[in-house]
Design a protein around this motif. Structure first.
Motif, short mmCIF file in Angstrom:
data_model
loop_
_atom_site.label_atom_id
_atom_site.label_comp_id
_atom_site.label_asym_id
_atom_site.label_seq_id
_atom_site.Cartn_x
_atom_site.Cartn_y
_atom_site.Cartn_z
N PHE A 124 22.69 125.95 -87.47
CA PHE A 124 23.48 124.75 -87.79
C PHE A 124 23.73 123.89 -86.56
O PHE A 124 24.24 122.77 -86.69
CB PHE A 124 24.79 125.16 -88.45
CG PHE A 124 24.63 125.58 -89.88
CD1 PHE A 124 24.51 124.63 -90.89
CD2 PHE A 124 24.58 126.92 -90.22
CE1 PHE A 124 24.34 125.01 -92.21
CE2 PHE A 124 24.41 127.31 -91.54
CZ PHE A 124 24.29 126.36 -92.54
N VAL A 125 23.37 124.40 -85.37
CA VAL A 125 23.38 123.56 -84.17
C VAL A 125 22.38 122.42 -84.35
O VAL A 125 22.63 121.29 -83.90
CB VAL A 125 23.04 124.39 -82.92
CG1 VAL A 125 22.85 123.50 -81.70
CG2 VAL A 125 24.14 125.42 -82.65
N CYS A 126 21.27 122.69 -85.02
CA CYS A 126 20.28 121.63 -85.31
C CYS A 126 20.90 120.57 -86.20
O CYS A 126 20.71 119.36 -85.96
CB CYS A 126 19.05 122.23 -85.97
SG CYS A 126 18.19 123.47 -85.00
N ASP A 127 21.62 121.00 -87.23
CA ASP A 127 22.26 120.05 -88.14
C ASP A 127 23.29 119.20 -87.41
O ASP A 127 23.36 117.98 -87.60
CB ASP A 127 22.93 120.81 -89.29
CG ASP A 127 21.96 121.69 -90.06
OD1 ASP A 127 21.40 122.61 -89.45
OD2 ASP A 127 21.76 121.46 -91.26
N TYR A 128 24.11 119.88 -86.58
CA TYR A 128 25.14 119.14 -85.83
C TYR A 128 24.50 118.16 -84.86
O TYR A 128 24.98 117.02 -84.73
CB TYR A 128 26.03 120.12 -85.07
CG TYR A 128 26.97 119.42 -84.12
CD1 TYR A 128 28.12 118.80 -84.59
CD2 TYR A 128 26.70 119.36 -82.76
CE1 TYR A 128 28.98 118.13 -83.72
CE2 TYR A 128 27.55 118.71 -81.88
CZ TYR A 128 28.69 118.09 -82.36
OH TYR A 128 29.53 117.43 -81.51
N SER A 129 23.44 118.58 -84.18
CA SER A 129 22.77 117.70 -83.22
C SER A 129 22.22 116.46 -83.91
O SER A 129 22.35 115.34 -83.41
CB SER A 129 21.64 118.46 -82.52
OG SER A 129 22.14 119.58 -81.82
#
Length: 678
Positions: A124-129
């Motif tokens: 979900f770091v990808c989603d947040y980024s």
């Protein structure tokens, strides 16, 4: 029905898009707990879960050659963080569950899903980024989040313990950091130069003082987040040295910020390079120390006595590069054409979005060749950053003769950032070609216009659903079910039976999820204090894609040896064979063709679904009526073998269909001594 009613109640298309994204986010987490039985590649287990679970729970595992202490080419920093730490947390929680509830949480299931849950949360770091970059730059985040969340790369690869999955997460976060730094620098430089011009134009001292204070109040930007970006790059390189291909162009944009303006010169660029190198040293030292301690190049006693030399350190990324820079070494893992990434792997990973990215790249080259520079993205823009972050690693990885689709999953976020809205709006609202031609008009109307994109999103959803089912559950899906079966089999049989498992035409079986105590560990008897080791009770034999005739001879050797030990040493044994059910008839024929042994095979269980690409199902070869039918039990009444049967009759077609469905399984046989059948 409730979901459909809620969707109708949401009037805004943006709200509906976000709601669908949140459903997909919940699905991503749910797929971890199901769990997914699909087995994409052995590296998922043998480069992360096997060594870490073996160390944490003292299990019988197969340590991969990359972890060879004499020449390790894989760092343990990332596996410790994403696998060993979650397993350590599981171990800690289990103490309280056992003490207060009498429940043991440590099982094949939890050993598998706990590291996957950690990877899922990190994904979900990808989603947040993505969300952060869209908000900062004022771009549409709803459709981009929906496309990212619905990608099977996130649903399947993003929840697996691949080093490539962590590389994707680190690349996404690095893109976010650099994109924010670029915007801050551009804003500050623009305001600074504007205030500088006003300062020169001002005639009164009061005005100059006021402008000077405003300029001094501008935030510092030149070295913004230098330490975090440098540390992130070091961790990425230790995780996979190919991170150089992904991180290098992104960091170059960070170094290039504002260059060409009046306030930023080449001196600033060189100072940034120097500070970036200095900022990376702490992370570099820590990662090197962790690897050196793990592989026993360095010990705590040597640190305490200060008996340290250069030979006490191992630099795994350098070993990785030294190994892979030799084409002969990479050729051992498979040789592929240089165009495989572009023509096969990108469409396979990103389907319609990948094709859109490839077409956009060719349009970019077409415009560049025609001198249409005004329509190209600016060098220091967010579009330029995402374009370079996509093209550069693809080009460099295409130069390596061994190519796998998972090597390219870190380019998912820049591709989504660039092209996701085109799945709704098309490439262009108007025809981009200056010179009108019937071929160009046809190309625009069929592929580039908004009307042509109406079905793009539907194709995107459909392909990702199919790929999620294929890679998440079908591909080699019986292997994990097999390990779960043997974890129970070993526990039920105890320590007085040697279990032999022979496999063919399937991937390597991960030992860690069987939860077998290690035979290499030295135990102490709490009563007598005597040291002892556990006898090895489980033996695995992997024979790749061996022919059934040769496999039969190997089975005979193992059975004869086990039978001899049973007679001489009274050692009980159980011999099993696991092969794709599409090879059932071939195995039966191999048994039938040999009349020199009393060896028989009996089906124990079939694990569905399972598909081995090494043994694809077929409707055009002979198959038993049922997958569990032994060749010796087949008689003339089996219509699958009746040559006089009408090949187009409903009964024949149904039996063929049933035969094909039965081939999507993994069969487990018990191999035993038996009477010879004439």
């Amino acid at each position: 029905m409730k979901i459909n009613s809620y969707l109708r109640a949401i009037t805004s298309p943006k709200d509906r898009t976000l709601f669908r994204y949140f459903l997909l986010a919940v699905l991503r987490v749910a797929l971890v707990f199901v769990p997914q039985t699909g087995y994409i590649h052995p590296d998922e287990f043998f480069q992360t879960l096997e060594p870490m679970a073996g160390d944490e729970f003292h299990l019988e595992v197969v340590r991969p050659w990359e972890y060879n202490a004499t020449f390790p080419i894989r760092s343990v920093v990332a596996p410790i963080c994403v696998v060993k730490v979650p397993l350590n947390i599981l171990k800690f929680i289990n103490v309280y569950f056992v003490h207060f509830l009498g429940i043991n949480l440590i099982s094949s299931y939890t050993i598998l899903i706990f590291p996957r849950l950690c990877m899922c949360l990190l994904s979900f770091v990808c989603d947040y980024s993505l969300f952060r970059m869209c908000r900062v730059y004022g771009l549409r985040h709803e459709i981009r989040l929906l496309v990212l969340g619905s990608s099977y790369v996130m649903l399947v690869f993003g929840t697996r313990t691949f080093s490539n999955s962590l590389e994707m997460i680190l690349t996404s976060f690095l893109l976010c950091l650099v994109a924010e730094c670029m915007l801050l620098s551009n804003t500050v430089i623009k305001q600074s130069e504007l205030l500088q011009d006003k300062y020169k134009e001002a005639t009164k001292v009061v005005e100059r003082v006021k402008i000077f204070k405003l300029r001094s109040a501008l935030p510092l930007h030149s070295f913004n987040r230098c330490f975090l970006i440098a540390s992130l790059c070091v961790v990425g390189i230790f995780n996979r040295p190919t991170f150089l291909f992904f991180g290098m162009p992104i960091v170059f944009f960070w170094l290039l910020r504002g260059l060409g303006s009046r306030s930023i010169t080449f001196l600033d660029f060189n100072v940034r390079v120097l500070l970036f190198i200095l900022a990376s040293l702490p992370a570099l030292v820590i990662c090197t120390l962790v690897d050196s301690l793990y592989f026993r190049y360095l010990t705590l006693e040597e640190i305490e006595k200060m008996e340290i030399s250069i030979d006490n350190f191992v630099f795994t990324p350098l070993n990785f590069i030294r190994y892979n820079i030799n084409p002969d070494n990479t050729a051992k893992h498979g040789i592929h054409a240089w165009y495989l990434h572009v023509l096969v792997n990108i469409p396979l990973l990103f389907n319609i979005l990948g094709i859109v990215a490839i077409v956009s790249a060719f349009l970019f080259l077409f415009r560049f060749s025609r001198g249409e520079y005004s329509s190209l993205p600016r060098a220091q823009s967010i579009l330029g950053l995402m374009t370079v972050a996509t093209v550069t690693p693809t080009v460099f990885l295409s130069l390596i003769n061994h190519q796998e689709p998972r090597f390219l999953i870190p380019v998912l976020l820049p591709i989504v950032m660039l092209h996701a809205p085109k799945l709704q709006s098309g490439f262009f609202r108007v025809n981009p070609f200056r010179e009108r031609h019937i071929l160009m008009d046809f190309f625009y109307e069929r592929f580039l216009s908004a009307e042509a994109s109406r079905n793009f999103l539907k194709v995107w959803y459909l392909v990702n659903i199919v790929c999620t089912l294929f890679f998440g559950f079908l591909h080699q899906g019986g292997v994990l079910q097999l390990t779960n079966h043997f974890s129970k089999e070993i526990e039920a049989r105890g320590n007085d039976v040697n279990i032999h498992l022979v496999t063919s035409h399937i991937y390597s079986v991960p030992m860690s999820v069987m939860k077998i105590p290690s035979s290499n560990l030295l135990y102490t008897n709490p009563v007598t204090g005597q040291k002892f080791r556990r006898a090895k009770r489980f033996f695995s034999y992997e024979y790749g894609s061996m022919s059934m005739k040769l496999l039969y001879s190997r089975l005979k050797i193992i059975l004869d040896r086990s039978e001899l030990k049973r007679l001489e040493k009274k050692q009980k044994y159980a011999l099993f064979l696991a092969i794709p059910s599409s090879l059932t008839d071939h195995l039966n024929m191999a048994f039938y063709a040999s009349n020199s042994t009393k060896m028989r095979h009996k089906q124990v269980k079939v694990f569905y679904p399972h598909l081995s690409t090494e043994a694809m199902p077929s409707a055009f070869v002979r198959h038993p009526c049922e997958v569990n039918t032994d060749f010796f039990e087949i008689d003339d009444t089996c219509s699958a073998y009746d040559e006089d049967q009408d090949p187009y009759s409903l009964d024949t077609l149904l039996r063929k269909f049933s035969s094909v469905i039965h081939q999507f399984g993994l069969v487990l046989y018990r191999i035993e001594m038996g009477k010879k059948t004439s």
